[in-house]
Enzyme design. Structure first.
Site, PDB file in Angstrom:
ATOM      1  N   CYS A 150       0.832  -1.204   0.000  1.00  0.00           N
ATOM      2  CA  CYS A 150       0.000   0.000   0.000  1.00  0.00           C
ATOM      3  C   CYS A 150       0.871   1.260   0.000  1.00  0.00           C
ATOM      4  O   CYS A 150       1.712   1.444   0.884  1.00  0.00           O
ATOM      5  CB  CYS A 150      -0.899  -0.010   1.231  1.00  0.00           C
ATOM      6  SG  CYS A 150      -1.816   1.523   1.485  1.00  0.00           S
ATOM      7  N   GLY A 151       0.681   2.117  -0.970  1.00  0.00           N
ATOM      8  CA  GLY A 151       1.459   3.351  -1.072  1.00  0.00           C
ATOM      9  C   GLY A 151       1.287   4.258   0.134  1.00  0.00           C
ATOM     10  O   GLY A 151       2.254   4.846   0.630  1.00  0.00           O
TER      11      GLY A 151
END
Length: 112
Positions: free
Chosen positions: A9-10
């Site tokens: 997840c960024g």
């Protein structure tokens, strides 16, 4: 300090970087590999100061297919997250008896 982290997840990676850029070395918990049980989720919700439903990723396929149109109690929402850790919003940063959801990642600064 602890971060409930999903490395794919960024936003989670950004939050971790903010902590590291501030010379903090949090315990990184990959919550998809080591899911929280119902009791831990209840504690987390208390530290966040939110309702369990506020910790749910409502756009996840699992939520849409199994829970979306149901009127779930807080206990049922917690159980759904315990059984399907992908449903938990990420990242979550915990410091003592306080926690924040790192969306946006800048939210973590309130714990620094």
């Amino acid at each position: 300090m602890k971060i409930l982290h999903n490395p794919r997840c960024g936003k989670s990676r950004e939050a971790l970087k903010i902590l590291q850029d501030n010379n903090l070395n949090p315990e990184v918990v990959k919550y998809l590999d080591s899911p929280l049980n119902a009791e831990d989720l209840k504690s987390l919700v208390g530290k966040l100061g939110v309702e369990p439903i506020d910790l749910v990723r409502k756009n996840e396929k699992v939520w849409k297919e199994n829970f979306k149109d149901k009127n779930l109690t807080a206990e049922e929402v917690i159980r759904a997250m315990a059984e399907n850790p992908i449903l938990m919003e990420r990242p979550v940063i915990i410091k003592g008896d306080k926690a924040v959801i790192g969306r946006p990642p800048e939210n973590v600064k309130s714990l620094i």
